[in-house]
Write an enzyme that holds these catalytic residues in place. Structure first.
Site, PDB file in Angstrom:
ATOM      1  N   ALA A  59       0.835  -1.204   0.000  1.00  0.00           N
ATOM      2  CA  ALA A  59       0.000   0.000   0.000  1.00  0.00           C
ATOM      3  C   ALA A  59       0.870   1.254   0.000  1.00  0.00           C
ATOM      4  O   ALA A  59       0.562   2.236  -0.687  1.00  0.00           O
ATOM      5  CB  ALA A  59      -0.932  -0.009   1.206  1.00  0.00           C
ATOM      6  N   GLU A 108       2.384   1.421  -3.745  1.00  0.00           N
ATOM      7  CA  GLU A 108       1.425   1.659  -4.827  1.00  0.00           C
ATOM      8  C   GLU A 108       0.824   3.057  -4.751  1.00  0.00           C
ATOM      9  O   GLU A 108       0.813   3.808  -5.735  1.00  0.00           O
ATOM     10  CB  GLU A 108       0.312   0.609  -4.767  1.00  0.00           C
ATOM     11  CG  GLU A 108      -0.765   0.815  -5.817  1.00  0.00           C
ATOM     12  CD  GLU A 108      -1.905  -0.174  -5.692  1.00  0.00           C
ATOM     13  OE1 GLU A 108      -2.474  -0.536  -6.730  1.00  0.00           O
ATOM     14  OE2 GLU A 108      -2.222  -0.570  -4.553  1.00  0.00           O
ATOM     15  N   SER A 122       1.774   5.780  -3.228  1.00  0.00           N
ATOM     16  CA  SER A 122       2.712   6.883  -3.395  1.00  0.00           C
ATOM     17  C   SER A 122       3.147   7.054  -4.845  1.00  0.00           C
ATOM     18  O   SER A 122       3.269   8.179  -5.344  1.00  0.00           O
ATOM     19  CB  SER A 122       3.939   6.673  -2.500  1.00  0.00           C
ATOM     20  OG  SER A 122       3.574   6.763  -1.137  1.00  0.00           O
ATOM     21  N   CYS A 160      -6.651   6.006   6.728  1.00  0.00           N
ATOM     22  CA  CYS A 160      -5.326   5.484   6.362  1.00  0.00           C
ATOM     23  C   CYS A 160      -4.286   5.719   7.449  1.00  0.00           C
ATOM     24  O   CYS A 160      -3.967   6.864   7.784  1.00  0.00           O
ATOM     25  CB  CYS A 160      -4.873   6.147   5.058  1.00  0.00           C
ATOM     26  SG  CYS A 160      -3.221   5.661   4.526  1.00  0.00           S
ATOM     27  N   GLU A 175       5.649  12.278   1.490  1.00  0.00           N
ATOM     28  CA  GLU A 175       6.236  11.901   0.205  1.00  0.00           C
ATOM     29  C   GLU A 175       5.730  12.786  -0.923  1.00  0.00           C
ATOM     30  O   GLU A 175       6.494  13.205  -1.800  1.00  0.00           O
ATOM     31  CB  GLU A 175       5.932  10.432  -0.095  1.00  0.00           C
ATOM     32  CG  GLU A 175       6.725   9.461   0.738  1.00  0.00           C
ATOM     33  CD  GLU A 175       6.532   8.040   0.272  1.00  0.00           C
ATOM     34  OE1 GLU A 175       7.267   7.602  -0.633  1.00  0.00           O
ATOM     35  OE2 GLU A 175       5.637   7.367   0.801  1.00  0.00           O
TER      36      GLU A 175
END
Length: 405
Positions: free
Chosen positions: A243, A246, A248, A354, A363
């Site tokens: 997770a 993917e 990011s 999340c 990020e």
């Protein structure tokens, strides 16, 4: 179907045109009705929730279970081996509460803030490699490798294994069309890799998240109620890895594309010392990497948006449609990095919000800020209509992003 439901949409709206630009389809579904029964490409029949108020309520509705044991069998989806399936995306309280409590501290503000220097350095290293060429594919050269570095640092993955790790995750994201079993083989390779990595960390712990999770698994030798099972430990490592990678990759790629397609917005963020927090939230709203949240199964018959949905039926909440609902956002189709009201649902809502949200924001802020400042003459190298997208309704991600600078 009862209540406010409009005429049924096509049996499956997820065609090639949808992949290139799903937002007209989302808008049509949202306008036609709050909930639609549609068929997914794999044949699963699902109830698709499209409007902001209903999506937000559904995300927090504990009558909607994430546990596949509560499905009536209409959901096909993809399956993982037991050692990878015991993760937060397949759990309800109390197991979800127990495991989330153990992992939440690792993604707290202090630990994530401590990652910033490494994320910034990794971003600059990647840009150094392409700076002299005057052109790059910002997915292959930047958005892809950066999250692998960050997640690998977080989990303590050795440098020698990172190239293979990225290759496996790429196959999982987009299995070769001529090799339908490639995804299953890669999943088994990842499981073997994580089991071996956990064994290595047990022998020689480090200052990383995986070592901390192993300590949480092993410390309570009496089998206390908060103790992770071995499958839960492996599954949690898999979830953080996959997770985190993917989402990011897709966020960075589509975020850069959104700014390149809106030069006035690009100029606005470039003028700031760093990518403003408001711009981060707007990019998250505008192009969520997971347009639909993970499937849910009602524990009892429920009514959403006036539509009756039976227990056990598969429900998908359409976050991307909700994020552009004109009943919630002013001029939602416009990218506005100065938008004062975020309220997007890209990172979820309720108990399943999340857990990696602080890392995703970091990020995105660092990556996009680094690119637009390093390359002041950054432009798309192809017509936007010629860009290639990953063929999935579950994710919104570019295969490549060719640019010149």
């Amino acid at each position: 179907m009862t209540g406010q439901a409009a005429a049924a949409p096509p049996s499956s709206p997820f065609d090639a045109a949808f992949v290139a630009d799903p937002y007209p389809t989302y808008a049509a579904l949202r306008e036609a009705g709050p909930v639609h029964q549609v068929t997914l490409p794999d044949g699963s029949a699902v109830w698709l929730v499209t409007r902001y108020a209903d999506v937000r309520a559904a995300l927090a509705d504990q009558r909607l279970s994430l546990d596949k044991a509560n499905s009536d069998g209409s959901w096909r989806g993809f399956s993982l081996p037991p050692a990878l399936d015991a993760n937060l995306l397949n759990m309800d309280p109390p197991n979800h509460t127990r495991i989330r409590r153990l992992i939440a501290q690792a993604f707290g503000p202090q630990r994530i803030a401590g990652l910033r220097p490494r994320v910034e350095a990794a971003a600059q290293e990647l840009l150094d490699r392409v700076a002299a060429h005057g052109h790059a594919d910002l997915v292959a050269d930047f958005a892809g490798p950066l999250p692998v570095t960050v997640i690998s640092d977080l989990l303590g993955v050795p440098e020698a294994d990172r190239a293979a790790l990225r290759g496996w995750t790429d196959v999982m994201l987009s299995p070769p069309a001529d090799d339908p079993r490639a995804g299953a083989r890669v999943i088994m390779r990842l499981q073997e890799f994580l089991v071996a990595l956990i064994a290595d960390k047990r022998r020689q712990p480090g200052d990383d998240l995986l070592s901390a999770m192993i300590a949480a698994r092993d410390t309570e030798a009496d089998g206390g109620t908060d103790r992770l099972s071995e499958d839960e430990l492996t599954s949690l490592a898999f979830l953080v890895l996959f997770a985190g990678y993917e989402n990011s990759v897709h966020l960075i790629g589509t975020g850069l594309l959104a700014l390149l397609r809106h030069p006035e917005q690009l100029d606005a963020v470039r003028a700031a010392p760093e990518l403003p927090a408001g711009a981060v939230e707007e990019l998250l709203r505008y192009e969520p990497p997971a347009p639909v949240a993970f499937r849910r199964f009602p524990l009892t018959d429920v009514t959403i948006g006036g539509v009756h949905i039976p227990a056990g039926a598969a429900i998908l909440v359409n976050v991307a449609a909700a994020n552009r609902d004109p009943l919630r956002f002013d001029q939602p189709e416009l990218l506005d990095v100065n938008r004062s009201d975020s309220g997007h649902l890209t990172l979820g809502h309720g108990i399943h919000y999340c857990v990696g949200a602080p890392l995703a924001r970091l990020e995105l802020q660092v990556a996009i800020g680094a690119v637009i400042r390093r390359f002041p003459k950054l432009t798309l190298a192809v017509d936007p209509a010629d860009l290639s997208w990953r063929p999935s309704f579950r994710t919104r991600g570019l295969r490549s992003l060719p640019v010149t600078f």
